[in-house]
Design an enzyme around this catalytic site. Structure first.
Site, PDB file in Angstrom:
ATOM      1  N   ALA A 238       0.818  -1.210   0.000  1.00  0.00           N
ATOM      2  CA  ALA A 238       0.000   0.000   0.000  1.00  0.00           C
ATOM      3  C   ALA A 238       0.858   1.269   0.000  1.00  0.00           C
ATOM      4  CB  ALA A 238      -0.936  -0.015   1.201  1.00  0.00           C
ATOM      5  N   HIS A 239       0.166   2.401  -0.011  1.00  0.00           N
ATOM      6  CA  HIS A 239       0.835   3.700  -0.124  1.00  0.00           C
ATOM      7  C   HIS A 239       1.750   3.993   1.065  1.00  0.00           C
ATOM      8  CE1 HIS A 239      -1.887   5.500   2.888  1.00  0.00           C
ATOM      9  NE2 HIS A 239      -2.833   4.772   2.313  1.00  0.00           N
ATOM     10  N   ASN A 240       2.900   4.583   0.762  1.00  0.00           N
ATOM     11  CA  ASN A 240       3.877   5.053   1.756  1.00  0.00           C
ATOM     12  C   ASN A 240       4.546   3.944   2.553  1.00  0.00           C
ATOM     13  OD1 ASN A 240       1.696   7.487   1.565  1.00  0.00           O
ATOM     14  ND2 ASN A 240       3.779   8.287   1.882  1.00  0.00           N
ATOM     15  N   VAL A 241       4.411   2.708   2.118  1.00  0.00           N
ATOM     16  CA  VAL A 241       5.142   1.608   2.758  1.00  0.00           C
ATOM     17  C   VAL A 241       6.624   1.734   2.414  1.00  0.00           C
ATOM     18  CG1 VAL A 241       5.532  -0.904   2.650  1.00  0.00           C
ATOM     19  CG2 VAL A 241       3.211   0.010   2.896  1.00  0.00           C
ATOM     20  N   SER A 258       1.735   2.961   5.119  1.00  0.00           N
ATOM     21  CA  SER A 258       2.703   3.597   6.017  1.00  0.00           C
ATOM     22  C   SER A 258       3.399   2.644   6.972  1.00  0.00           C
ATOM     23  CB  SER A 258       2.028   4.728   6.817  1.00  0.00           C
ATOM     24  OG  SER A 258       1.530   5.722   5.943  1.00  0.00           O
TER      25      SER A 258
END
EC number: 2.3.1.191
Length: 363
Positions: A238-241, A258
């Site tokens: 997912a986003h910002n991982v 995240s």
């Protein structure tokens, strides 16, 4: 191509136990191998097959003894690593012919190295940069201002969205998607309002990503896959991982937004991680684990919800005995109830005896 066992041993730095003059023509699995073939045993549980294999030679560990005269051993430090080296000799990769197919679409402003290979059906957007030695197979899409580093390989139908950065020697297998929107929605009341995802995905050098894996772009900043990471098929990131260097992510893992993985983390198949977690360096997460809290460095967790691996093993060892334990518990409960009834009856009898004595004394 044929090579003698002695030549192979010299190449691998191994020791021959048996006839080193035999010629080897192919590398095969231990069950399929026959005369003229070489195979390997990296797992001790397969050592029993040394007596059964038809192979002429077997790569084994340094302490493995020859089971008989029918097979020659090459003793090495790590049979699996040696197998990888051997495969590059017997089955070298074919070099792609550089050039851009007339059936590819290249927008004005894209920069493509003369040594890159671009197959039919590839679409390269304006501002994209394709480095030296890159291979783009049919159906690949490279978005606006995206960069593909030197000697990277994008297999059919890979999609790299706008502004995403792919490092050197990266391998993206068929159907992988890099830079799709993160799952970012605000939901005041019952509405779902999309939050624009304006970040990027950055993939560092020497990363390999499996087929149909998806890596979402960051809401802001970057989703970051660091150097040497290996990701299996069908993984959702997912986003910002952030995934730390040399980590290994096995198939069907899902990592929520995240979450940050440290260096050399291993996530077993179908593990699920909630968002905003910290997974420490060298941590290991077992298959199908549900991770709901931070995992310290060097720890091993399993289960859903996850717990220290040894605790999980103890819990799992109880599961097969639960039906018997339930029957035993019911039996014990019935016995206790019977004993309680007998105790009450005994008390009643004692009361009657005491009452009779009191009556006798009053007479």
């Amino acid at each position: 191509m044929k090579k003698s066992i002695n030549e192979i041993a010299d190449f691998l730095g191994g020791k021959v136990v048996g006839d080193g003059g035999i010629l080897i023509k192919a590398v095969r699995g231990i069950d399929e191998a026959g005369p003229g073939d070489i195979t390997f045993v990296a797992n001790p549980q397969y050592e029993k097959k040394l007596n059964e294999t038809g192979a002429s030679a077997v790569l084994v560990t340094r302490d493995t003894e020859r089971p008989g005269e029918n097979v020659t051993l090459i003793q090495v430090d790590d049979p699996y690593v040696s197998l990888g080296k051997l495969l590059t000799i017997f089955y070298p990769e074919e070099r792609e012919k550089p050039g851009i197919s007339a059936q590819a679409i290249v927008e004005e402003g894209a920069e493509i190295s003369p040594s890159a290979t671009v197959y039919p059906g590839v679409y390269i957007s304006s501002g994209a940069g394709i480095g030296a030695g890159v291979v783009l197979y049919p159906g690949v899409f490279v978005g606006r201002d995206a960069v593909i580093g030197e000697n990277s390989i994008l297999y059919p139908n890979v999609c790299v969205y706008r502004r995403c950065l792919i490092g050197k020697r990266v391998i993206l297998h068929a159907g992988a998607v890099v830079g799709s929107d993160g799952f970012g929605f605000a939901n005041p009341g019952r509405d779902n309002i999309k939050i624009p995802q304006i970040g990027i995905v950055q993939i560092d050098d020497d990363v390999e990503i499996g087929a149909n894996t998806t890596i979402d772009r960051a809401t802001l900043g970057r989703t970051w896959i660091q150097r040497g990471v290996k990701i299996d098929n069908l993984v959702q990131i997912a986003h910002n991982v952030v995934i730390g260097e040399k980590s290994i992510i096995v198939s069907q893992v899902g990592i929520s937004g995240s979450t940050r993985l440290g260096r050399s983390v291993i996530l077993g198949g179908q593990a699920g991680l909630v968002g905003h977690l910290q997974i420490g360096d060298f941590a290991m997460v077992g298959a199908q684990s549900g991770v709901h809290e931070d995992v310290p460095a060097n720890s091993v967790v399993s289960g859903s919800p996850c717990q220290p691996h040894r605790n999980w093993l103890r819990s799992m060892s109880c599961l097969p005995r639960l039906p018997d334990m339930r029957h035993l518990l019911n039996d014990l409960r019935k016995r206790i109830e019977t004993l309680e009834k007998l105790s009450e009856m005994k008390k009643e009898v004692e009361k009657e005896k005491e009452s009779s004595r009191e009556k006798e004394e009053t007479k």
